[in-house]
Design a protein around this motif. Structure first.
Motif, short mmCIF file in Angstrom:
data_model
loop_
_atom_site.label_atom_id
_atom_site.label_comp_id
_atom_site.label_asym_id
_atom_site.label_seq_id
_atom_site.Cartn_x
_atom_site.Cartn_y
_atom_site.Cartn_z
N LYS A 88 0.93 -1.16 0.11
CA LYS A 88 0.11 0.01 -0.06
C LYS A 88 0.66 1.26 0.00
O LYS A 88 0.22 2.27 -0.37
CB LYS A 88 -0.87 -0.05 1.21
N GLN A 89 2.21 1.30 -0.01
CA GLN A 89 2.91 2.26 0.34
C GLN A 89 4.26 2.11 -0.52
O GLN A 89 4.84 1.09 -0.49
CB GLN A 89 3.12 2.64 1.77
N GLY A 90 5.04 3.15 -0.71
CA GLY A 90 6.49 3.10 -1.12
C GLY A 90 6.43 2.89 -2.65
O GLY A 90 5.25 3.02 -3.35
N LYS A 126 4.20 0.28 -4.24
CA LYS A 126 2.80 0.26 -4.07
C LYS A 126 2.05 -0.15 -5.32
O LYS A 126 2.18 0.05 -6.44
CB LYS A 126 2.28 1.87 -3.91
#
Length: 499
Positions: A205-207, A210
């Motif tokens: 969900k991040q980075g 994602k």
């Protein structure tokens, strides 16, 4: 042939786990809670009536019992007809899901009964598995359920309206096959609902990573489907021309990004496995010359044991993608099956007379009289290195509105037959091209009528050699193989009922 597509993958965990409570609130009569488990009943039924006409087919009828004499020249072709219309209950299933929340985990017990009426169709327990789902860990499934080549891939089937176009089963049941070429998008080594362990990670969900998600599934035997005989060798319930896989490993990655009124996704899956050939040869006098690892078996040598019938191991991959802009979507998938499941040994029979004089070499269908005209086939040999290179391309462009949807789909499938005449260096290809126009109308919640129009063109220049060689290898008296080319124009009227 039925598949879970990309959209099903998006809502898989919601359907079986975290959204069970929401479903129960909407339909309290379908759920109950006992000892902490919440039970939800759901299902889908597809009623279909295909109409259309198939071209007449040429088939061989080999006389003689048990192929005492191989490669007979007095075979009699005849006309065959497929039904011009029939009624199907297609890919319908009823599912029970019992879920329980344990700390941060959702544990679900899922059972699905499938009704797939039609040619050879029957009811059967389709899925029976345990699912462990965690927002951070991902999901782990144990039992009879679909592999990652189904639940994590994206492609044309996610866009097609109606029954799913080429990914549905209505058209494939109505079509007369041309030996050797697939009429629907399917990666070699497809595991279906065979017993397996399947893991799908949570989507990052991040980075910079994602949107990425990884998955893997392990299937000990693709013939272990719960209701099938548990046999790691040859299953007595298996179709005679159905190779199967042992120790199948499927792994894949997919990427998904979404924005307001749009999304884009890509997926890749590879399957590798040890392939087992179909039923082995029954003991017989060796009247053929077969090359096996450089050695040659000729007339007068020991009886054939079945070891001569071997197939290349599974090593196939598929990639696909879907892009959605508002109500318009486009999906594409490409599958490369290579030599997976193709016959592995060169095959060049030498036919001798009673004086041990060579009568002919190679696979020789001879002269065939059909509809008053004669066709003479020159001898060819099967060369394993010239076979395979199976490829499938499937595309769909669709529109999905509030009340109706429409899509147009295209399929191209091909595979090299592996038969070479003297002086020939390249194999012919068996091919299939198809177009399907699908429309559907969202009449009311859970009830969707649809109409699909399809046209198919199939071609296999080496059809006579396939229909001559395969029965002699497996010692089956009859080979129902279509002629060089055939076509089908079909319309399907149906309705989907979901609850």
């Amino acid at each position: 042939m039925s598949r879970y597509h990309f959209l099903a993958a998006l809502f898989f965990s919601l359907y079986t786990c975290t959204a069970v409570a929401d479903d129960a609130a909407k339909a309290p009569s379908l759920s109950s809670v006992k000892n902490g488990f919440e039970v939800v009943f759901s299902g889908k039924m597809m009623f279909e009536m295909p109409f259309g006409q198939n071209s007449h087919q040429q088939t061989f009828l080999f006389s003689g019992s048990g192929f005492q004499k191989l490669f007979q020249t007095d075979s009699t072709p005849f006309n065959t007809y497929n039904a011009s219309s029939m009624f199907l209950i297609n890919s319908s299933r009823f599912t029970i899901t019992a879920s329980k929340q344990v700390n941060d985990w959702t544990i679900s017990l899922v059972g699905s009964y499938n009704i797939n009426q039609g040619a050879g169709g029957k009811g059967a327990v389709k899925e029976a598995y345990i699912l462990f789902d965690n927002e951070l860990f991902g999901s782990l499934a144990l039992g009879n359920t679909y592999g990652v080549e189904d639940v994590t891939t994206m492609g044309a089937g996610d866009v097609a309206q109606g029954s799913g176009a080429f990914s549905g089963t209505g058209f494939s049941k109505f079509l007369p096959e041309t030996t050797g070429v697939l009429l629907y998008p399917s990666v070699a080594g497809y595991t279906g609902t065979a017993t397996k362990v399947r893991y799908i990670s949570s989507r990052i969900k991040q980075g910079v990573l994602k949107g990425l998600q990884a998955s893997v599934s392990y299937t000990p035997n693709t013939m272990h489907r719960g209701e099938m005989s548990l046999n790691t060798g040859v299953s007595p319930l298996r179709e005679p021309f159905a190779p199967f896989d042992l120790n199948s490993i499927a792994w894949g990655v997919n990427y998904l990004t979404q924005w307001n009124k749009g999304s884009f996704g890509l997926s890749f899956v590879q399957i590798t496995a040890k392939t087992q050939a179909e039923k082995p040869l029954l003991p017989q006098d060796a009247v053929n010359q077969i090359s096996i690892d450089g050695t040659v078996t000729q007339k007068g040598s020991p009886e054939l044991t079945g070891d001569e019938l071997q197939r290349f191991n599974t090593n196939a991959y598929q990639w696909g993608g879907v892009i959605t802009l508002g109500s318009i979507s486009f999906g594409i998938e490409y599958m490369h099956n290579g030599k997976s499941h193709m016959l592995k040994n060169d095959y060049n029979p030498i036919i001798l007379n009673e004086q041990d004089e060579e009568v002919s070499w190679g696979i020789d269908p001879g002269t065939i009289t059909f509809n008053g005209s004669e066709t003479t086939f020159e001898p060819k040999e099967y060369v394993a290195s010239a076979s395979g290179d199976g490829q499938i391309l499937n595309m769909s462009l669709g529109y999905t509105g509030d009340t109706y949807g429409i899509s147009v789909s295209y399929l191209q499938s091909s595979v090299k037959t592996g038969f070479l005449a003297e002086g020939q260096t390249k194999s012919e290809k068996a091919t299939c091209q198809g177009y399907i126009l699908s429309t559907q109308y969202n009449a009311m919640p859970g009830v969707v009528p649809y109409i699909e129009l399809g046209t198919f063109k199939l071609n296999n220049p080496d059809w006579a050699y396939t229909s001559t060689m395969i029965p002699s290898l497996t010692r089956f008296d009859f080979s129902g193989v279509p002629g060089k080319s055939n076509f089908t124009n079909t319309a399907i009227v149906g309705v989907k009922v979901q609850f």
